[in-house]
Design a protein around this motif. Structure first.
Motif, short mmCIF file in Angstrom:
data_model
loop_
_atom_site.label_atom_id
_atom_site.label_comp_id
_atom_site.label_asym_id
_atom_site.label_seq_id
_atom_site.Cartn_x
_atom_site.Cartn_y
_atom_site.Cartn_z
N ALA A 132 46.70 45.33 45.15
CA ALA A 132 47.28 44.59 44.06
C ALA A 132 46.82 43.12 44.50
CB ALA A 132 48.56 44.57 43.87
N VAL A 133 47.05 42.63 45.70
CA VAL A 133 46.78 41.31 46.41
C VAL A 133 45.45 41.03 46.30
CG1 VAL A 133 46.38 40.18 48.57
CG2 VAL A 133 48.60 41.28 48.00
N GLY A 134 44.34 42.05 46.30
CA GLY A 134 42.99 42.17 46.10
C GLY A 134 42.57 41.61 44.74
N MET A 135 43.30 42.40 43.91
CA MET A 135 42.96 42.00 42.19
C MET A 135 43.61 40.49 42.08
SD MET A 135 44.72 45.48 40.73
CE MET A 135 44.11 47.05 40.86
N ALA A 136 44.53 40.21 42.67
CA ALA A 136 45.08 38.70 42.46
C ALA A 136 44.41 37.94 42.81
CB ALA A 136 46.49 38.41 42.99
N LEU A 137 43.37 38.06 44.04
CA LEU A 137 42.41 37.20 44.75
C LEU A 137 41.28 37.17 43.77
CD1 LEU A 137 42.81 38.47 48.55
CD2 LEU A 137 43.14 36.05 47.64
N ALA A 138 40.87 38.31 43.33
CA ALA A 138 39.79 38.42 42.64
C ALA A 138 40.08 37.33 41.42
CB ALA A 138 39.33 39.67 42.21
N GLY A 139 40.91 37.64 40.85
CA GLY A 139 41.72 36.65 39.52
C GLY A 139 41.23 35.42 39.87
N LYS A 140 41.90 34.87 41.01
CA LYS A 140 41.61 33.29 41.33
C LYS A 140 40.26 33.08 41.54
CE LYS A 140 46.20 32.24 41.90
NZ LYS A 140 46.70 31.21 41.14
N ILE A 141 39.55 33.81 42.26
CA ILE A 141 38.27 33.55 42.38
C ILE A 141 37.30 33.34 41.17
CG2 ILE A 141 35.81 34.56 43.35
CD1 ILE A 141 37.22 35.89 45.59
N ASP A 142 37.84 34.24 40.16
CA ASP A 142 36.90 34.31 38.88
C ASP A 142 37.61 33.27 38.03
OD1 ASP A 142 35.04 36.00 39.54
OD2 ASP A 142 35.78 37.70 38.49
N GLY A 143 38.70 32.72 38.40
CA GLY A 143 39.45 31.64 37.32
C GLY A 143 39.93 32.33 36.09
N ARG A 144 40.13 33.70 36.28
CA ARG A 144 40.73 34.41 35.07
C ARG A 144 42.13 34.33 35.16
NH1 ARG A 144 36.85 38.01 32.69
NH2 ARG A 144 35.07 38.47 33.81
N ASP A 145 42.68 34.35 33.85
CA ASP A 145 44.18 34.33 33.87
C ASP A 145 45.08 35.39 33.69
OD1 ASP A 145 43.80 34.86 31.30
OD2 ASP A 145 44.87 33.17 30.23
N TYR A 146 44.44 36.65 33.97
CA TYR A 146 45.34 37.97 34.13
C TYR A 146 46.45 37.87 35.06
CZ TYR A 146 42.27 39.70 37.68
OH TYR A 146 41.45 39.93 39.05
N ASN A 147 47.51 38.66 34.96
CA ASN A 147 48.36 38.77 36.00
C ASN A 147 48.44 40.14 36.61
OD1 ASN A 147 50.02 36.35 36.07
ND2 ASN A 147 50.35 36.77 33.90
#
Lengths: 318, 285
Positions: free
Chosen positions: B127-142
């Motif tokens: 889950a931490v990895g998914m959140a990191l990926a969201g930050k890298i890509d600038g996507r706004d998912y939670n």
């Protein structure tokens, strides 16, 4: 093959350079566990800091987080020393990365005893066996910097988990970038020969080449095969060698249990039984020392390979 | 969430509980206790909170969910089936060799599962990895996750919590299903992770304490989590293991054992009576 023994480059160095070279691809994310200066992922970090994540000294979390990042469409390179990446975090590699078949590449540097002075605690002698035993994992152990660069590119192009086994020690450059083509799963026939075949992987390839020279002087025609992809292994090339030369010596900087020797033996036992002598670490832990001295202490030498080749030839069925 | 919606969600949660009993009973194995304790959280996430599309389970901008306490697959599968990811009828195939409903969540086999889990501690890292990926890509998912309280005994959990706070992952919200029990008994007797809230706070997380069976509290906590910037949020949910089936409640023995025919009938009767009562109340309103 442009063999120039004057140039020596560690495969970890080539790994870091390749990540920096191919890093323009925005899908690539590189993780490290506080060893970026040693694993050379620092080279990627300098060029693409926004896609480099230091996970701290926490390899278990790094591997499962790598899986999470990959699940969002990224190609993740997770790096540490082989002892931590492939041995300490092996269950995370199994369940988070391989079971899910996610696109994570493990850049495991400092494999084997050629780590040197850091000693046994830091010298992975069993990582290849562990990684080969996990379904969905591809295991690559490059022989030099040219092969490493192309293996990194192949890993980027392949969709799924890959374990790259890399070394700390600078090793001779065996291949010429212009005429070398890395093909995953295919062995590289480096020398033709008919009396015996030496099958080597990683830094043992250049030592095996020396052994073939020594054998030639004694009038023995030794074939040399470089197995960079330990899994899935090139069964065809191994069986041809068994059929055509009738005797095999394997050479690896890894425990003889579960490594290249075991894999080659299982292929020949099932398809073309011939004597197989294994040069490798004889079920022992490593120790501190200068790499060259350790290689001699553990009999990972050209002399040992040549001696075992002669023994294997003697065992051939008349 | 108005009273009507809340009543509807209560009925949904009761149906999920009924599926859990049926799944575990058909398989003659599985984990009912912990599935029942996190049912209300699962129901709220999938029916009220998360941005998901069951017809496009791999939609890139969807919210992600990781069941870090993967043994509670019966609860997750029941929720996914109710939400429309796959037919409810398939649930009774749970754990059988002919079914895709693997004993622990499998992302390659089960539609809607975002991460394979089961080996404790690994889900929260993913889950931490998914959140990191969201930050890298600038996507706004939670990214949402549920942890077990026994699971906190795995060291990897704390590695993950440290990383989430270090990288200020405010797109990550985790629930602690704090039911107090693990296989061998009370968590305080086996290997106490307490005091959990203080530990999460010390690891750099915002902590919200709620009753994990109260939809108003779950809703309020999730709103607060969404508004929190610069840090991940841990919702410590006080729950009852075996919730909704009186003879399973607060019994460690129901962690990983299946009800026999008689026990199944008793449990289903109790849940059905609850559904009937809720539906009657709904009609009155």
């Amino acid at each position: 093959m442009g063999e120039d023994k004057n140039i020596k480059i560690a495969t970890r160095e080539a790994y870091g350079a390749a990540l920096a070279e191919f890093g323009e691809d925005k899908r690539i994310v590189v993780l490290d566990a506080d060893l970026s200066k040693s694993t050379k992922t620092e080279m990627f970090k300098k060029k693409f800091p926004e896609r480099f994540i230091n996970m701290g000294i926490a390899e278990a979390n790094m591997m499962s987080a790598a899986a999470g990042i990959a699940s969002c469409g990224k190609i993740v390179f997770a790096s540490s020393f082989a002892i931590f990446a492939g041995v300490r975090a092996c269950e995370q590699v199994r369940n988070s990365i391989c079971y899910t078949k996610l696109n994570v590449k493990i850049g495991a540097t400092h494999a084997g005893i050629s780590v040197g002075e850091d000693g046994a605690s830091h010298q992975a002698v069993e990582d290849m066996a562990i990684m080969c035993a996990i379904p969905n994992m591809t295991v690559i152990s490059p022989a030099d910097s040219v092969e490493t660069r192309q293996a990194v590119l192949a890993a980027i192009q392949y969709d799924g988990p890959v374990y790259l086994r890399l070394g700390r020690l600078a090793v001779p450059v065996l291949f010429d970038e212009k005429d070398y083509h890395f093909e995953p799963g295919k062995g590289v026939l480096m020398r033709k020969g008919s009396d015996v075949t030496v099958i080597a992987t990683g830094l043992m390839v250049h030592i095996a080449a020396e052994a073939c020279d020594m054998l030639k002087k004694e009038g023995i025609s030794a074939r040399l095969i470089n197995i960079h992809t330990v899994k899935p292994v090139d069964k065809g090339m191994i069986l041809d060698a068994a059929r055509e030369t009738g005797a095999i010596v394997t050479a690896e900087e890894h425990n003889i249990y579960g490594g290249l020797g075991s894999i080659v033996s299982s292929v020949t036992a099932a398809g073309m039984p011939v004597p197989v002598k294994m040069v490798g670490i004889q079920d022992k832990f490593g120790k501190s020392g200068k790499p060259d001295r350790l290689m001699k202490m553990y009999s990972l030498t050209a002399e040992k390979i040549a001696e075992q080749a002669v023994e294997a030839i003697k065992m051939k069925r008349k | 969430m108005d009273t009507k919606e809340k009543q509807k969600l209560k009925i949904r949660a009761a149906k999920i509980r009924r599926h859990i009993i049926e799944e575990v009973h058909s398989a003659s194995s599985g984990h009912p206790g912990g599935s029942l304790s996190c049912t209300d959280i699962l129901a709220f996430l999938y029916f009220e909170k998360m941005k998901v599309d069951p017809s496009a389970p791999r939609w890139a901008d969807r919210d992600r969910f990781v069941l870090s306490k993967g043994h509670c697959a019966p609860g997750l599968y029941a929720t996914l089936a109710e939400r429309g990811y796959f037919p409810v009828e398939d649930l009774t195939g749970f754990r059988s060799a002919d079914s895709y409903l693997e004993g622990h969540p499998s992302m390659t086999m089960v539609p809607g599962v975002d991460m394979s889990t089961g080996s404790l501690g690994q889900g929260i890292s993913a889950a931490v990895g998914m959140a990191l990926a969201g930050k890298i890509d600038g996507r706004d998912y939670n990214v949402y996750a549920i942890l077990g309280d026994g699971e906190l005994e795995e060291g990897q959990v704390w590695e993950a919590l440290m990383a989430a706070a270090h990288y200020k992952l405010d797109n990550l919200t985790a629930f602690l299903d704090h039911n107090g029990l693990q296989i061998d008994g009370n968590i305080r007797d086996v290997m106490s992770p307490e005091p959990v809230s203080e530990k999460f706070r010390a690891f750099g997380w915002k902590v919200i304490n709620i009753n994990g069976h109260d939809f108003d509290q779950i809703e309020k906590a999730l709103c607060e989590a969404s508004a929190t910037k610069g840090m991940p949020v841990m919702i410590v949910a006080e729950t009852t293991k075996g919730k909704g089936v009186s003879f399973m409640e607060n019994e460690a023995g129901w962690h990983g054992s299946a009800p026999n025919k008689e026990q199944r009938d008793l449990a289903v009767a109790e849940i059905d009576a609850m559904i009937e009562k809720l539906e009657a109340e709904q009609a009155e309103k």
